[in-house]
Design a protein around this motif. Structure first.
Motif, PDB file in Angstrom:
ATOM      1  N   GLU A 113       4.923 -11.685   9.061  1.00 27.97           N
ATOM      2  CA  GLU A 113       3.774 -11.573   8.164  1.00 27.97           C
ATOM      3  C   GLU A 113       2.583 -12.373   8.705  1.00 27.97           C
ATOM      4  O   GLU A 113       1.437 -11.908   8.647  1.00 27.97           O
ATOM      5  CB  GLU A 113       4.168 -12.067   6.763  1.00 27.97           C
ATOM      6  CG  GLU A 113       3.018 -12.469   5.862  1.00 27.97           C
ATOM      7  CD  GLU A 113       2.035 -11.349   5.595  1.00 27.97           C
ATOM      8  OE1 GLU A 113       0.887 -11.661   5.203  1.00 27.97           O
ATOM      9  OE2 GLU A 113       2.385 -10.167   5.776  1.00 27.97           O
ATOM     10  N   TYR A 154      -4.866  -8.138   4.867  1.00 28.36           N
ATOM     11  CA  TYR A 154      -4.757  -6.897   5.632  1.00 28.36           C
ATOM     12  C   TYR A 154      -5.372  -5.728   4.866  1.00 28.36           C
ATOM     13  O   TYR A 154      -6.088  -4.904   5.433  1.00 28.36           O
ATOM     14  CB  TYR A 154      -3.283  -6.601   5.938  1.00 28.36           C
ATOM     15  CG  TYR A 154      -3.069  -5.321   6.711  1.00 28.36           C
ATOM     16  CD1 TYR A 154      -3.244  -5.285   8.088  1.00 28.36           C
ATOM     17  CD2 TYR A 154      -2.692  -4.145   6.060  1.00 28.36           C
ATOM     18  CE1 TYR A 154      -3.055  -4.116   8.794  1.00 28.36           C
ATOM     19  CE2 TYR A 154      -2.498  -2.974   6.750  1.00 28.36           C
ATOM     20  CZ  TYR A 154      -2.686  -2.966   8.120  1.00 28.36           C
ATOM     21  OH  TYR A 154      -2.506  -1.800   8.823  1.00 28.36           O
ATOM     22  N   VAL A 155      -5.095  -5.639   3.587  1.00 29.03           N
ATOM     23  CA  VAL A 155      -5.608  -4.527   2.786  1.00 29.03           C
ATOM     24  C   VAL A 155      -7.101  -4.670   2.556  1.00 29.03           C
ATOM     25  O   VAL A 155      -7.853  -3.686   2.556  1.00 29.03           O
ATOM     26  CB  VAL A 155      -4.849  -4.443   1.444  1.00 29.03           C
ATOM     27  CG1 VAL A 155      -5.446  -3.360   0.547  1.00 29.03           C
ATOM     28  CG2 VAL A 155      -3.377  -4.152   1.687  1.00 29.03           C
ATOM     29  N   ASP A 196       0.798  -7.569   7.269  1.00 26.29           N
ATOM     30  CA  ASP A 196       0.988  -6.324   6.520  1.00 26.29           C
ATOM     31  C   ASP A 196       2.307  -6.274   5.749  1.00 26.29           C
ATOM     32  O   ASP A 196       2.785  -5.190   5.396  1.00 26.29           O
ATOM     33  CB  ASP A 196       0.903  -5.125   7.472  1.00 26.29           C
ATOM     34  CG  ASP A 196       1.958  -5.184   8.588  1.00 26.29           C
ATOM     35  OD1 ASP A 196       2.704  -6.176   8.645  1.00 26.29           O
ATOM     36  OD2 ASP A 196       2.011  -4.242   9.406  1.00 26.29           O
ATOM     37  N   VAL A 252       1.381  -0.708   4.534  1.00 27.69           N
ATOM     38  CA  VAL A 252       1.991  -2.032   4.385  1.00 27.69           C
ATOM     39  C   VAL A 252       3.487  -1.859   4.138  1.00 27.69           C
ATOM     40  O   VAL A 252       3.960  -0.762   3.813  1.00 27.69           O
ATOM     41  CB  VAL A 252       1.357  -2.826   3.218  1.00 27.69           C
ATOM     42  CG1 VAL A 252      -0.093  -3.124   3.493  1.00 27.69           C
ATOM     43  CG2 VAL A 252       1.513  -2.063   1.906  1.00 27.69           C
ATOM     44  N   LYS A 277      -4.357   2.536   4.432  1.00 19.98           N
ATOM     45  CA  LYS A 277      -3.660   1.299   4.756  1.00 19.98           C
ATOM     46  C   LYS A 277      -2.148   1.516   4.654  1.00 19.98           C
ATOM     47  O   LYS A 277      -1.669   2.177   3.722  1.00 19.98           O
ATOM     48  CB  LYS A 277      -4.071   0.168   3.810  1.00 19.98           C
ATOM     49  CG  LYS A 277      -5.546  -0.247   3.929  1.00 19.98           C
ATOM     50  CD  LYS A 277      -5.808  -0.951   5.261  1.00 19.98           C
ATOM     51  CE  LYS A 277      -7.247  -1.429   5.351  1.00 19.98           C
ATOM     52  NZ  LYS A 277      -7.510  -2.160   6.621  1.00 19.98           N
ATOM     53  N   ALA A 327      -0.075  -9.600   1.412  1.00 18.49           N
ATOM     54  CA  ALA A 327      -0.782  -8.761   2.391  1.00 18.49           C
ATOM     55  C   ALA A 327      -2.218  -8.459   1.969  1.00 18.49           C
ATOM     56  O   ALA A 327      -2.761  -7.408   2.316  1.00 18.49           O
ATOM     57  CB  ALA A 327      -0.014  -7.451   2.619  1.00 18.49           C
ATOM     58  N   VAL A 378       2.941   2.478   1.101  1.00 19.77           N
ATOM     59  CA  VAL A 378       3.834   1.315   1.022  1.00 19.77           C
ATOM     60  C   VAL A 378       5.206   1.748   1.533  1.00 19.77           C
ATOM     61  O   VAL A 378       5.819   2.668   0.984  1.00 19.77           O
ATOM     62  CB  VAL A 378       3.932   0.778  -0.412  1.00 19.77           C
ATOM     63  CG1 VAL A 378       4.889  -0.421  -0.462  1.00 19.77           C
ATOM     64  CG2 VAL A 378       2.561   0.375  -0.938  1.00 19.77           C
TER      65      VAL A 378
END
Length: 477
Positions: free
Chosen positions: A236, A166-167, A241, A215, A213, A163, A177
């Motif tokens: 994904e 995305y981050v 994410d 995820v 963020k 991920a 998380v």
């Protein structure tokens, strides 16, 4: 000459020593102290002596009744008493076996060690914190490191998806998380529509424009479920994410999921301020969490209280414990290591549970002590980044334990980090009606457990009415 003398009562040529209806009738004279080995009843003897010559039939009946009373009835009573004793012993044995299997009474009271008399959990090292600090400075390089790590399981699992796109490569303020099971697509979709919505998160940044963020971390499906794994890869690819790690995604592997989340944050993301690890059935308010981090934590006063049985210390906000305060040590939380959530103290391990409770049964070999160290319930926990790195590198020198929140508590105890209780993180499972107890604090809640289905999360997010949630039965029908 043959004697013709007869007994005075011998109307039918029948003597007291003869057989009557197949039963032997014994006689006793008045001078005997015993008859048939038992003490003679004086009243009965008097009646027999006065009537045996006058009423032979009555004498025979009295003798028969005496024999029955003296021999047959006591024996039957003794037999009944023996059966009652036997049944009582069997019932008590059954209860003892059930208690032992269900509660581990024998292990609990005889085999386990008292936490208060001394706690040690492998690896037992002098200056444990110093060892962890040196190991962290080496960035987890196990080659030629002394003392040798005993647990490298989390560092050897490969990530199939990270991920990273995305981050992003820039620093992050709040990193959330979500521990999610591979098949829980509906729960992940509900989070993306509510508190994990990307547009919503863009409006909630920490100071210095540090973004938030969200995820998800998953393992691979148990068994040969290639369809679920392929669907996860598609998810994904679409959202970007999902962190996918190569371990079997089962309840017993929750510690792997938690420690891999810490490893991912420490080794891959690196630049972030705070980490929150949550389950996928939680309501989370990122806006409240950011406000709490920036406004409450710098000024939060806590006092150290020790648990009743284990003696391990923990931090409590003073507004909750001021009634018991007195001369308690009140300090500021600012600058202290942060492990915050719903604190559990004086929690005992379940021993030899059967039935539904066997899910949490723990043997003496797995954990030998009478209590766990204090730990934060695993539904939602807030950490600062420095503490996350220390916990992850300390796991190399801490034997694996399959209950993840207890395992974090063990590591924190070995490092000497007190845990902090939060009034605004509720991780205990509760049915929907009891969520109403949070109505007074709902507008300040950071995380809340108790939602029974993803549809309830979507409804709660849109209405913010915690007391009037529609039952899942109606939402799904």
């Amino acid at each position: 000459m043959e004697s013709s003398a007869k007994l005075p009562y011998d109307n039918n040529n029948t003597a007291a020593g003869s057989q009557c209806a197949g039963i032997i009738i014994d006689t006793c004279d008045n001078n005997n102290k015993s008859c048939g080995g038992e003490k003679s009843d004086p009243v009965l003897s008097s009646r027999i002596s006065s009537s045996k010559y006058l009423f032979p039939s009555a004498y025979l009946m009295a003798s028969l009744r005496t024999r029955i009373i003296r021999q047959f009835i006591p024996q039957r009573r003794r037999s009944r008493k023996s059966w009652k004793t036997f049944l009582l012993c069997m019932a008590l044995t059954t209860v003892v076996i059930f208690v032992q299997l269900n509660c581990g009474w024998f292990e609990k009271h005889f085999l386990q060690s008292e936490f208060s008399l001394g706690f040690s959990y492998p690896a037992n090292l002098d200056n444990f914190s110093n060892v962890v600090r040196r190991f962290r400075d080496s960035e987890g390089n196990t080659l030629d490191f002394k003392p040798e790590p005993i647990n490298v399981a989390y560092s050897q699992i490969s990530f199939l998806q990270k991920a990273l796109d995305y981050v992003g490569k820039g620093p992050v303020g709040l990193l959330i998380v979500v521990k999610s099971a591979t098949r829980n697509y509906k729960k992940r979709r509900a989070i993306r529509k509510t508190w994990g919505d990307e547009d919503y998160l863009k409006q909630n940044v920490m100071k210095q424009d540090l973004p938030t963020k969200v995820v998800f971390i998953c393992g691979v499906p148990d068994g040969d479920d290639t369809h679920t794994l392929n669907e996860l890869f598609k998810e994904e690819d679409h959202y970007g994410d999902v962190i996918l790690a190569k371990f079997q995604d089962t309840y017993g592997n929750n510690t792997f999921k938690t420690m891999l989340a810490m490893r991912w944050a420490t080794e891959i993301v690196k630049h972030y301020k705070y980490l929150m690890i949550v389950d996928d059935d939680m309501y989370v308010n990122p806006s409240n969490t950011i406000s709490f981090i920036q406004e409450e934590i710098p000024s939060l006063k806590v006092q150290t209280l020790e648990s009743n049985w284990s003696g391990a210390p923990a931090f409590f906000p003073i507004d909750e414990t001021s009634s018991t305060g007195g001369s308690a040590n009140i300090i500021s939380l600012k600058g202290k290591p942060l492990i915050m959530g719903e604190l559990w103290q004086d929690s005992r391990p379940f021993r030899n549970m059967i039935g539904p409770g066997s899910k949490w049964s723990i043997s003496i070999e797995e954990y030998p002590f009478s209590y766990f160290p204090p730990y934060i319930a695993g539904g939602a926990t807030l950490f600062d980044s420095d503490t996350v790195a220390n916990l992850y590198y300390a796991s190399f020198f801490t034997k694996h334990f399959w209950i993840d929140d207890v395992y974090i508590g063990i590591i924190a105890y070995k490092l000497g980090i007190p845990l902090t209780h939060s009034n605004y993180i509720d991780s205990s499972y509760r049915r929907r009606p009891s969520l109403g107890r949070m109505r007074d604090n709902f507008d300040k809640m950071l995380a809340l457990h108790g939602l029974q289905c993803p549809e309830q999360l979507i409804e709660l997010w849109s209405t913010l009415d915690i007391e009037s949630l529609t039952d899942c039965y109606y939402l799904l029908s």
